[in-house]
Design a protein around this motif. Structure first.
Motif, PDB file in Angstrom:
ATOM      1  N   GLN A  24       0.662  -1.129   0.082  1.00 14.67           N
ATOM      2  CA  GLN A  24      -0.020  -0.138  -0.056  1.00 14.67           C
ATOM      3  C   GLN A  24       0.864   1.258  -0.033  1.00 14.67           C
ATOM      4  O   GLN A  24       0.602   2.279  -0.718  1.00 14.67           O
ATOM      5  N   ASP A  50      -7.825  -0.995  -0.961  1.00 11.09           N
ATOM      6  CA  ASP A  50      -7.690  -0.754   0.592  1.00 11.09           C
ATOM      7  C   ASP A  50      -7.209   0.829   0.884  1.00 11.09           C
ATOM      8  O   ASP A  50      -7.958   1.310   1.840  1.00 11.09           O
ATOM      9  N   THR A 104      -6.112  -3.671   6.025  1.00 11.33           N
ATOM     10  CA  THR A 104      -7.201  -4.511   6.183  1.00 11.33           C
ATOM     11  C   THR A 104      -6.828  -5.797   6.475  1.00 11.33           C
ATOM     12  O   THR A 104      -6.459  -6.524   5.470  1.00 11.33           O
TER      13      THR A 104
END
Length: 381
Positions: free
Chosen positions: A6, A41, A380
């Protein structure tokens, strides 16, 4: 690994601008499914958003993603003896609200309270609450002392050197507060968005009610051992009293705005502010021009003293007095040539009275972007 993916995707979008999933996969080396999950996400937690679709090229159009600028906001404050400026910016660095008011405060308590009130008003103008401001950066004259929670060398702001002042500011503005010297922030602003873009070694000389200098070496602010690097107002200057040297600084007493007025009055010019002196000089008044020439000589002394130590490639002039480069630049350069063979390029600051705010927002963004990623819980499980 999911966090790293991410962060890699978000960092790429911040550095390179909007991109599609295939572009992100190519540039990060991650697989398309991995990039897709990271984008899901990040979008779920408000850190990225779709900004459109591709409209050219073969095959189906693809969604273009960009960092969500509304994921967080920063507050920048510029506290000066004459004015207080406040601005709120989103994570893209775009200013969405600002306030600029005269500083009428006669005590530190009143000034701290006023800063809080202006911060709240600016946040409200941006449609935000104070809790939405992730980082607050305050630029002020003086040298912050985090250990003793105070500021030193800020004689132009009454009571501003009292013990516990930094705690008072934090109590009013909340967590996430950074307090930095205003000349340092002006240098950061000019480096990021102004006259010093691309310069690795430069100084930003700000001349107004006081005199300060932000020093950048190898692309980074240089603060010195105690944070006082750039306090050039304390350089010695012939003809100034020892009391001036200890309280204000001899160079500051000789070359700040009050001195410009005094120089003009000595020549019989009835003026109340440095602004009036420069206006008269632009209209051709010989007395004002002579006063400006004297001011240029004194500023050249400051620059000559610094270039022999720092060897900057660039000197950026700013502040209420220093920004009058149409009148000051040529005589400063001429005086420098008489004083020293070390003559760097002298340029006008490009950000004007927004330099300190620009630097405050720039520093705030560097921290806020990381804090927003952590606080929004992008992972997550």
């Amino acid at each position: 690994m999911r966090v790293l993916n991410q962060r890699a995707v978000l960092d790429l979008l911040r550095a390179g601008g909007p991109a599609t999933r295939p572009q992100i996969a190519r540039d990060t080396g991650l697989s398309k499914p991995t990039v897709g999950q990271a984008l899901v996400d990040l979008e779920q937690h408000g850190l990225v958003r779709p900004s459109g679709r591709t409209s050219s090229g073969p095959g189906r159009s693809a969604v273009v993603y960009e960092p969500n600028p509304a994921a967080g906001h920063v507050l920048g404050v510029d506290i000066g003896r004459q004015r207080i400026r406040v601005a709120v910016a989103d994570l893209a660095g775009s200013v969405i609200a600002r306030v600029d008011e005269r500083n009428r405060c006669r005590s530190a308590t009143a000034l701290v309270r006023t800063v809080r009130e202006l911060a709240e008003r600016t946040a409200a103008d941006a449609g935000l609450s104070p809790s939405d401001l992730v980082v607050k950066v305050v630029g002020t004259p003086g040298v912050p002392d985090p250990r003793h929670r105070t500021l030193h060398h800020a004689p132009n702001l009454p009571g501003w050197e009292r013990p516990g002042l930094l705690d008072d500011l934090e109590a009013e503005l909340g967590a996430g507060l950074v307090v930095e010297n205003d000349a340092n922030l002006a240098a950061v602003g000019e480096q990021a968005h102004g006259a010093a873009r691309g310069a690795d070694v430069f100084v930003c000389l700000t001349v107004g009610t006081g005199i300060g200098m932000g020093i950048v070496v190898d692309g980074r602010l240089f603060r010195g051992a105690h944070g006082a690097a750039g306090e050039v107002g304390y350089l010695p200057y012939a003809g100034q009293s020892e009391e001036d040297g200890r309280q204000r600084g001899q160079v500051e007493a000789a070359a700040a705005a009050g001195s410009v007025v005094a120089l003009a009055r000595q020549r019989g010019l009835a003026v109340r502010s440095a602004r009036e002196v420069f206006a008269a000089a632009r209209s051709g008044d010989e007395r004002a021009l002579a006063a400006v020439g004297d001011e240029a000589e004194r500023l050249a002394f400051v620059v000559a003293s610094v270039v022999a130590v720092i060897d900057p490639e660039l000197v950026v002039l700013g502040g209420g007095v220093g920004s009058n480069t149409d009148l000051l630049q040529e005589p400063v350069e001429a005086a420098l040539r008489r004083m020293t063979p070390l003559a760097p390029r002298i340029v006008a600051g490009e950000l004007g009275d927004g330099a300190v705010i620009g630097g405050a927002i720039e520093i705030g963004l560097r921290t806020a972007r990381e804090l927003v990623f952590d606080r929004r819980g992008a992972v997550t499980l």
